[in-house]
Enzyme design. Structure first.
Site, PDB file in Angstrom:
ATOM      1  N   SER A  56     -17.232   9.674 -29.836  1.00  0.00           N
ATOM      2  CA  SER A  56     -15.945  10.358 -29.767  1.00  0.00           C
ATOM      3  C   SER A  56     -15.355  10.544 -31.151  1.00  0.00           C
ATOM      4  O   SER A  56     -15.628   9.773 -32.076  1.00  0.00           O
ATOM      5  CB  SER A  56     -14.967   9.565 -28.900  1.00  0.00           C
ATOM      6  N   ASP A  57     -14.518  11.560 -31.287  1.00  0.00           N
ATOM      7  CA  ASP A  57     -13.685  11.632 -32.472  1.00  0.00           C
ATOM      8  C   ASP A  57     -12.590  10.585 -32.321  1.00  0.00           C
ATOM      9  O   ASP A  57     -12.319  10.077 -31.226  1.00  0.00           O
ATOM     10  CB  ASP A  57     -13.098  13.030 -32.647  1.00  0.00           C
ATOM     11  N   TYR A  58     -11.944  10.268 -33.428  1.00  0.00           N
ATOM     12  CA  TYR A  58     -10.976   9.172 -33.430  1.00  0.00           C
ATOM     13  C   TYR A  58      -9.816   9.443 -32.465  1.00  0.00           C
ATOM     14  O   TYR A  58      -9.092  10.433 -32.601  1.00  0.00           O
ATOM     15  CB  TYR A  58     -10.440   8.958 -34.839  1.00  0.00           C
TER      16      TYR A  58
END
Length: 773
Positions: free
Chosen positions: A311-313
């Site tokens: 995932s992105d942050y």
């Protein structure tokens, strides 16, 4: 399972501890021994939560780790950062920029791994780092920003640069790098455009392939000195609504397959890419982190990707808090896991709920197993179960060494693009006895976003002073300030005081009057073009021209009558019409990394002949956005009171020498749909200096069952030619270069006539005609 192993290996102990066993068998054996909580632990990460396992001095604390994480830790974000990463929901300055020194980072990693190997099943912790244009940590080598490297049109150079970056990341204990970015960028208002390889799918794909090969090598097993790459951000991120970061991407399915998917697919096809990161935005109402069609059907199904999706942050919690697709973290976790996201960065806030959800029957154990299996596979492929501690002395020798600095300088030299030259460049050292270097970007090293503090750096004033030592006097004037601070992590960005700037302009004018030539360094700062990751940490803009009083500074200096050479240091394209019209010369330098000052001085004084090209179209006015060269025929009809021409076209760039091109010659006038054709073109250096030229090949389908772009880049080659030298350059085109997605969304090559165009920019081409029967 054990039948596949030698008898000696079967008797030696657990299969997962046997380095000779196949990775899939090691993973299966390990997972058969793991509890649910241990599996969930492998798909969460610690960032700000690193504080759970650190003592008061921010060193790793085994006792605290055992209490907080008795089932192990899957991954830790950025060991070089003591505080943890800021996100949309966590923007305090206490969570960013709290760097560890290199030896401290290594000590933290070694202590963590020692604890992990003595805990439970002894599963090592994976560490990841940011490494867009250099290992983002103190004392590491800082290379030119991605958009500058794209302008080099040199994939081999990109591969070498990324190889050094990967070496420096690995030398400090991390095995996963969160780069490269292969989003195509079609909106210069978007603050992240500097992180990309530009607007063209083919260019982004070629640079992406080179970057991944440099970071992790040719296969799926990770050699020593390499790190796994993360391909990001899939997809649509680079054309957000109104140029706003993370806004919806208003894209149709065919546009995705035609333009936004190709760079990702090319990397998946041609490399062993380990990880893919979805984008924050939504497409057609579905955020990428919840888009099973995108991540499972396309990425894994159609392209055969078998790595991890990370995932992105904070993107998984944002399915609830931002997109309102779920009511809570539990629902967000279910959506992301079902879509195929394997690990929750940066702090695992949503995936921490999964063990309880499995126990309640809300989440099948099979999807947790699948995610855990993929993350463990990366650890085995990286040799982490056999790895020993990191040697800080060896690491120091590998980081920012002479080889790395030399490569950073080479990359900077090859990323400089000459946009205008009225005959003033190159300057002759000593011909001007007093050289004024003026501007807000002259006496500071602009590195761009996702950078740290390199061990050494050279700014423009320093570079010119060194180059003219004993030959001319170099004087500096600030001219203006752009913003009130240089703190790139600051949430609020305030423009500098206009009154103070007017006083500085008056001082700069006097400096210019007393000098023979003016070199003016203007553009952006790391605050004015950046990732807008929160409502109180913005980075996108509605105006593309120079900020603050920079235009006033330029106009005042131009009024002195002295030659004004503009050195552009910027993250977004230079849509500066006044400067473009009136400057005597313009060098587009983007952000050139730690050796930029030396490279710029060399280019100004003729030691280096600029050879880069623009990887984006530069608009005259924000009203033209979005503007990309590979538009459809129905675009660009015209405007009242203005024209449709850009300020600079895609692929444009001048030289201190001149080049001539022949017409493209085809190996055959007609080929079958499955055939190939060789395109040959001669290029000659007709000037008096050695120089680099970038041959660019474009294709246009004259008539098709669906609308096609007016041209598409399908090949490029950077060549170095001596004065008077002629060289024949050949390209091979095949079905991938002529295919389209038809009305039924099938990828086909349709018969018909194709224009094969070759030249040195998208606006200067010669054409041959090819028939596909």
């Amino acid at each position: 399972m054990l039948a596949f192993l030698p008898v000696a290996a079967r008797a030696a102990g657990p299969v997962y501890k046997d380095a000779r066993a196949p990775v899939d068998l090691r993973v299966a054996d390990l997972m058969s021994r793991m509890t649910l909580d241990e599996k969930v632990a492998q798909i969460i990460t610690l960032s700000t939560r690193k504080r759970d396992v650190m003592d008061e001095d921010r060193a790793f604390d085994p006792a605290r780790a055992t209490i907080a994480y008795p089932h192990g830790i899957g991954q830790i974000a950025r060991p070089s950062d003591r505080g943890g990463a800021a996100t949309a929901n966590n923007t305090g300055t206490d969570v960013t920029g709290r760097w560890r020194r290199p030896a401290e980072t290594i000590a933290f990693v070694n202590a963590t791994q020692k604890w992990a190997r003595a805990t439970g099943l002894g599963i090592p912790v994976m560490f990841h780092e940011e490494s867009l244009h250099g290992y983002m940590a103190p004392e590491a080598t800082s290379f030119p920003q991605a958009i500058a490297m794209a302008g080099s049109f040199d994939p081999e150079l990109v591969e070498r640069v990324q190889s050094v970056i990967g070496r420096e990341v690995r030398a400090h204990g991390s095995t996963l790098a969160l780069s490269p970015v292969v989003d195509i960028a079609r909106d210069p208002r978007w603050g992240r455009i500097e992180e990309t390889f530009g607007e063209d799918p083919y260019l982004c794909g070629e640079m992406g392939v080179a970057a991944v090969r440099g970071l992790q090598g040719p296969g799926k097993e990770l050699p020593e000195g390499k790190v796994f790459a993360t391909l990001k951000h899939m997809t649509g991120h680079g054309q957000p609504e109104a140029g706003n970061n993370v806004a919806p991407a208003p894209l149709g399915k065919r546009e995705l397959y035609d333009s936004f998917f190709p760079p990702f697919r090319e990397v998946v096809r041609r490399t062993g890419i380990a990880a893919v990161m979805p984008s924050y935005n939504e497409i057609d109402g579905i955020p990428s982190h919840a888009n099973r069609w995108l991540l499972n059907d396309v990425l894994r199904g159609e392209w055969g990707f078998d790595g991890a999706i990370v995932s992105d942050y904070a993107a998984i919690p944002e399915l609830a808090t931002f997109h309102h697709l779920a009511a809570d973290l539990e629902g967000a976790a279910r959506l992301a896991l079902h879509a195929g996201v394997d690990t929750d960065l940066p702090d695992g806030e949503a995936y921490r709920t999964l063990a309880d959800q499995v126990r309640k029957g809300l989440v099948p154990i099979s999807v947790v197993d699948a995610a855990c299996r993929r993350m463990l596979t990366l650890k085995f492929r990286a040799g982490m179960f056999e790895a020993g501690p990191i040697d800080p002395k060896a690491s120091a020798k590998l980081t920012a060494n002479a080889e790395a600095r030399a490569l950073a300088l080479e990359a900077a030299r090859k990323s400089i693009c000459l946009l205008k030259n009225g005959g003033v460049l190159p300057l002759t050292p000593g011909a001007h006895k007093r050289v004024a270097v003026i501007g807000p970007n002259a006496n500071v090293t602009r590195l761009g976003g996702y950078s740290s503090e390199p061990r050494s750096s050279v700014n423009l004033v320093e570079g010119i002073t060194a180059r003219l030592k004993g030959k001319a006097e170099v004087v500096f004037a600030q001219g203006v300030f752009i913003t009130q601070s240089e703190d790139r992590s600051a949430n609020e960005v305030l423009l500098a005081d206009p009154a103070k700037n007017r006083a500085l302009i008056a001082e700069a004018v006097e400096t210019a009057k007393a000098s023979d030539v003016v070199i003016l360094a203007i553009g952006d700062t790391e605050q004015t073009s950046r990732e807008g990751y929160a409502k109180n940490h913005l980075g996108d803009r509605t105006d593309l021209d120079l900020l603050g009083e920079q235009n006033a500074l330029f106009t005042a200096l131009k009024a002195t009558g002295k030659p004004v050479i503009v050195v552009a240091l910027n993250g977004r394209p230079p849509s500066w019409p006044t400067v473009a019209e009136q400057a005597d010369a313009i060098l587009e330098c983007w952000y050139l990394g730690q050796e930029g000052g030396t490279a710029m001085a060399e280019a100004l004084f003729g030691d280096v002949n600029p050879g880069a090209k623009l990887p984006v179209t530069v608009v005259k006015d924000v009203g033209q956005v979005p503007f990309f060269y590979n538009h459809k025929p129905s675009a660009k009809r015209g405007y009242l009171f203005s024209d449709t021409a850009p300020l600079y076209p895609f692929g444009f760039g001048l030289s201190y020498t001149s080049f001539a091109f022949g017409a493209p010659a085809l190996s055959a006038p007609r080929i079958a749909a499955a055939g190939t054709v060789t395109v040959a073109v001669e290029v000659a250096n007709t000037g008096a200096r050695e120089g680099d030229e970038v041959l660019q090949l474009y294709v246009h389908d004259r008539e098709a069952s669906v609308t096609r772009p007016v041209m598409e880049l399908r090949g490029f080659r950077r060549v170095t030619l001596k004065p008077g030298e002629t060289r024949k350059v050949e390209f091979t085109l095949g079905p991938d270069d002529f295919s389209l997605w038809n009305e039924d969304m099938r990828e086909v090559v349709e018969p018909g006539l194709f224009d094969i165009m070759v030249g040195n920019s998208s606006a200067a081409l010669k054409t041959a005609t090819l028939e596909i029967a």
